[in-house]
Design a protein around this motif. Structure first.
Motif, mmCIF file in Angstrom:
data_model
loop_
_atom_site.group_PDB
_atom_site.id
_atom_site.type_symbol
_atom_site.label_atom_id
_atom_site.label_comp_id
_atom_site.label_asym_id
_atom_site.label_seq_id
_atom_site.Cartn_x
_atom_site.Cartn_y
_atom_site.Cartn_z
ATOM 1 N N THR A 1 23.688 37.590 -52.186
ATOM 2 C CA THR A 1 25.144 37.495 -52.220
ATOM 3 C C THR A 1 25.741 38.785 -51.652
ATOM 4 O OG1 THR A 1 25.402 38.566 -54.377
ATOM 5 C CG2 THR A 1 24.925 36.196 -54.373
ATOM 6 N N ALA A 2 26.999 38.693 -51.213
ATOM 7 C CA ALA A 2 27.687 39.894 -50.737
ATOM 8 C C ALA A 2 27.747 40.925 -51.863
ATOM 9 C CB ALA A 2 29.088 39.528 -50.257
ATOM 10 N N ALA A 3 27.865 40.444 -53.098
ATOM 11 C CA ALA A 3 27.990 41.347 -54.240
ATOM 12 C C ALA A 3 26.715 42.157 -54.457
ATOM 13 C CB ALA A 3 28.309 40.530 -55.496
ATOM 14 N N GLY B 1 32.596 38.663 -59.404
ATOM 15 C CA GLY B 1 33.685 37.692 -59.547
ATOM 16 C C GLY B 1 34.084 37.132 -58.189
ATOM 17 N N GLU B 2 34.164 38.017 -57.193
ATOM 18 C CA GLU B 2 34.529 37.556 -55.843
ATOM 19 C C GLU B 2 33.490 36.571 -55.312
ATOM 20 O OE1 GLU B 2 36.712 41.739 -54.758
ATOM 21 O OE2 GLU B 2 35.119 41.055 -53.395
ATOM 22 N N TRP B 3 32.201 36.855 -55.605
ATOM 23 C CA TRP B 3 31.167 35.944 -55.106
ATOM 24 C C TRP B 3 31.237 34.589 -55.811
ATOM 25 C CZ3 TRP B 3 28.751 35.807 -50.720
ATOM 26 C CH2 TRP B 3 27.818 34.786 -50.532
ATOM 27 N N ARG B 4 31.579 34.601 -57.083
ATOM 28 C CA ARG B 4 31.719 33.309 -57.776
ATOM 29 C C ARG B 4 32.825 32.483 -57.129
ATOM 30 N NH1 ARG B 4 30.246 36.357 -62.247
ATOM 31 N NH2 ARG B 4 32.389 36.743 -62.923
ATOM 32 N N PRO C 1 27.478 29.933 -46.173
ATOM 33 C CA PRO C 1 27.919 31.322 -46.004
ATOM 34 C C PRO C 1 26.881 32.093 -45.182
ATOM 35 C CG PRO C 1 27.848 30.683 -48.334
ATOM 36 C CD PRO C 1 27.252 29.568 -47.565
ATOM 37 N N PRO C 2 27.315 32.986 -44.308
ATOM 38 C CA PRO C 2 26.366 33.692 -43.444
ATOM 39 C C PRO C 2 25.448 34.621 -44.246
ATOM 40 C CG PRO C 2 28.562 34.647 -43.253
ATOM 41 C CD PRO C 2 28.697 33.433 -44.119
ATOM 42 N N ALA C 3 24.289 34.933 -43.642
ATOM 43 C CA ALA C 3 23.353 35.856 -44.301
ATOM 44 C C ALA C 3 24.022 37.203 -44.489
ATOM 45 C CB ALA C 3 22.098 35.999 -43.453
ATOM 46 N N GLN C 4 23.818 37.799 -45.658
ATOM 47 C CA GLN C 4 24.461 39.076 -45.980
ATOM 48 C C GLN C 4 23.510 40.247 -45.757
ATOM 49 O OE1 GLN C 4 27.680 39.011 -46.972
ATOM 50 N NE2 GLN C 4 27.747 36.779 -46.953
ATOM 51 N N ALA C 5 22.322 39.960 -45.246
ATOM 52 C CA ALA C 5 21.374 41.029 -44.940
ATOM 53 C C ALA C 5 20.339 40.480 -43.959
ATOM 54 C CB ALA C 5 20.687 41.533 -46.210
ATOM 55 N N TRP C 6 19.675 41.400 -43.305
ATOM 56 C CA TRP C 6 18.799 41.066 -42.186
ATOM 57 C C TRP C 6 17.454 40.539 -42.665
ATOM 58 C CZ3 TRP C 6 14.844 44.389 -39.525
ATOM 59 C CH2 TRP C 6 14.567 43.954 -38.229
#
Ligand SMILES: Cc1ncc(C[n+]2csc(CCOP(=O)(O)OP(=O)(O)O)c2C)c(N)n1
Ligand SMILES: [Mg+2]
Length: 624
Positions: free
Chosen positions: A287-289, A380-383, A587-592
């Motif tokens: 997750t972005a979080a 919270g934002e990721w939820r 959702p796009p990948a948040q890491a490589w």
């Protein structure tokens, strides 16, 4: 007691127990098997003689494929938190080598399974026997040697006298949380049938105590110092947290010290998904979080994780962090030059609870309050992101997962979701909201296509109290759908959601991103151009599932899926819900993730991919 080697083996296995925290269970719940000349007269006869029905000492289950039966054993053992498993008996030759993939899956995921392949004559009088590999350099090489590198213990029983010590070693490895994995006892077919006078003592009930090793005091002191000197710690919770049944202790530790928690695939569900410190999935499919926290953390506390490249985003994720690794296996604890705390997770958290922030004169230690608050905000934002991605009128894959997730979370028992390969594990890792730690059973150590249905069958055998929903892509389904027949035979009820996107969505996307033109990733007829770009394949997987004995429902939109799932969950028999999702990006990948791209190419898209690759590669660093 005069018995054949196989009879002695079966008798022994039916009397083994595991014990942890005072609870005893059958260690070997039953025996899955497919017979051939390499096991029918030995192990097959022994199972028949003891009466292999459901209530016998060692119940027998007929599977359809030897690889699948190892998956079933893994699904069972994993859902039993590694405290109980199945034996798998195969013939010699292809039956035995079919188990290699299952064995690798078990060992990579650190899951106990007992494999009993038949083997060629120890006496060699009939060599070469049907299916025997002949190695001109050595007569003691057999195809079963392919099981050696994927087994944590391997032995070949060339004499009956060798059996007792091999059995004891096998049980020890199966029940050792640090060493466990596939355990193989290769059984030459003549030895299986050979009689021997066994000591009665071999067949007494034996209890194998699954240890909870406690931390060494000096290592504990070092771990406490590492934690107390951190301001921005992040816990990475792996499968070890769940296997140790330490989710409550993890929550308590995180709350007490304000430490956010990221989860690996195997660790997902360790914290309730709506807990303020639950940053969710970490790594390439994270997750972005969790990933934002990972980049800024000054201490990564890996708990029961083996840090695959998905977790570390191929060593690009954890910025300047040091590592503290809590693991029952020294091998995993030592990774990334971390401070090591070799111990059972529950015991380690218990010891840390008593020690962290107790230094005389020092205030109780907590993470920087701003860090904890930021973690809660990001989580919270990721939820909200999950809610966005999983809602909509079209049946995209994220929406599909949201509908299945809601259906399971609405069940009183919470259900179980099973998956392994394709595009779903990543979406599941990021988007699934586990109702409890036992709900999420995604096999991602080996990410083995074909695990899903066979593994789900094992999960259901371990958890008959729960509805088990298997999510399977069409590619995986075509590799190993046949265990539906086994589920039907056993009256073991599965719900299989068959997600047909007509090929490999996952590898198609990956192929395009590395400049490989999606070659071979869509199911099409060979067209006039000579390429695989013709019309769609006239293959009907719904009909196929029905032909294997399942009831089949089809869903076309979110409401249709809700209705079909309700029906399937209420049914008593195995039901397949067939879905063709609307193509959509999650959702796009948040890491490589490091997948090397061709360094030279005539294709412009490959050259562009290589440029991107080299740029990302610069972020990669060893953790020293
Ligand atoms: C046994 C095995 N072979 C190959 C792969 C590589 N691989 C990973 S995902 C995938 C495609 C899966 O297709 P499908 O089940 O339809 O899922 P989708 O990607 O379409 O979601 C392949 C070929 C694998 N993981 N396992
Ligand atoms: Mg597919």
């Amino acid at each position: 007691m005069r018995l054949t080697t196989a009879q002695a083996l079966v008798r022994f296995l039916s009397r083994q127990w595991s014990e942890r925290d005072g609870v005893e269970r059958r260690l070997i719940e039953g025996c899955l098997g497919i017979f051939g000349h390499g096991n029918v007269a030995g192990v097959g006869q022994a199972l028949a003689e003891q009466g292999a029905g459901a209530r016998s000492a060692l119940p027998y289950y007929l599977a359809r494929n030897e690889q699948a039966m190892v998956h079933t054993a893994v699904g069972y053992a994993r859902a039993a938190n590694r405290l109980s498993t199945f034996a798998c008996t195969s013939s010699i030759g292809p039956g035995a080598t079919n188990m290699v993939t299952g064995a690798a899956l078990a060992t990579i995921n650190r899951i106990p399974v007992l494999l009993l392949p038949g083997d060629v004559f120890a006496t060699r009088v009939s060599a070469p026997v049907l299916q025997e590999l002949e190695d001109p350099r050595s007569y003691d090489v057999t195809v079963n040697d392919t099981l050696r590198p994927v087994s944590r213990f391997f032995d070949r029983i060339n004499r009956p006298e060798q059996l007792p010590s091999a059995l004891l070693a096998a049980m020890r490895v199966l029940t050792d949380p640090a060493e466990t994995g596939a355990v193989t006892l290769a059984l030459p077919q003549d030895v299986q049938a050979e009689a021997y006078d066994w000591p009665e003592e071999l067949f007494r009930d034996r209890v194998w105590h699954v240890p909870r090793p406690v931390p060494e005091p000096a290592a504990l002191a070092r771990a406490v110092r590492a934690i107390e000197s951190a301001r921005r710690p992040l816990i990475v919770a792996g499968g070890g947290v769940k296997y140790s049944e330490a989710c409550e202790e993890l929550r308590h530790f995180a709350e007490k010290h304000g430490i956010p928690v990221g989860e690996t695939q195997a660790g997902k569900g360790a914290l309730p998904y709506d807990h303020p410190l639950a940053a969710g999935a970490v790594g390439h499919t994270g997750t972005a979080a969790a990933n934002a926290l990972a980049r800024e953390a000054d201490l990564v506390i890996g708990i029961g994780t083996r840090y695959t490249d998905f977790t570390t985003a191929s060593r690009t994720l954890f910025g300047g962090a040091r590592f503290l690794n809590i693991n029952v296996a020294a091998f995993d604890a030592a990774k990334h030059a971390g401070e090591t705390l070799v111990a059972d997770v529950k015991e380690a958290l218990f010891a840390l609870d008593a020690a962290v922030g107790r230094t005389v004169g020092a205030p109780a230690w907590r993470a920087d309050p701003e860090w904890s608050a930021r973690a809660a905000r990001l989580a919270g934002e990721w939820r909200e992101e999950i809610a966005r991605a999983t809602s909509g009128r079209e049946l995209t894959q994220p929406v599909l997962l949201g509908v299945v997730n809601d259906a399971l979370n609405d069940l009183p028992d919470g259900g179980v979701v099973v998956n392994a390969a394709g595009s779903m594990p990543g979406d599941l890792h990021r988007l699934w909201r586990p109702g409890d730690p036992d709900q999420y059973q995604v096999e991602y150590g080996y990410s083995c296509m074909g695990y899903e249905i066979a593994g789900g069958l094992g999960v259901k055998l371990a958890r008959p109290d729960r509805e088990v929903v298997v999510l399977v892509g069409d590619g995986s389904y075509l590799m190993m759908a046949q265990e539906i027949a086994t589920a039907v035979q056993e009256g073991v009820k599965l719900v299989v959601v068959l997600v047909d996107n007509h090929g490999f969505a996952s590898i198609g996307g990956l192929s395009e991103s590395v400049g490989a033109r999606r070659l071979g990733t869509a199911y099409r007829l060979r067209g006039d151009s000579g390429e695989l770009d013709g019309g769609p394949l006239p293959v009907d997987l719904a009909v196929n599932a029905a032909s294997l004995g399942a009831d089949v429902l089809t869903a076309r939109d979110p409401d249709g899926l809700r209705a079909a799932l309700a029906k399937a969950l209420a049914a008593r028999t195995t039901t397949v819900v067939y879905v063709e999702p609307v193509p959509a990006e999650g959702p796009p990948a948040q890491a490589w993730w490091d997948v090397p791209v061709a360094e030279v190419s005539r294709l412009p898209e490959t050259r562009a991919a290589r440029e991107r690759y080299e740029e990302r590669k610069r972020d990669q660093r060893p953790y020293l």
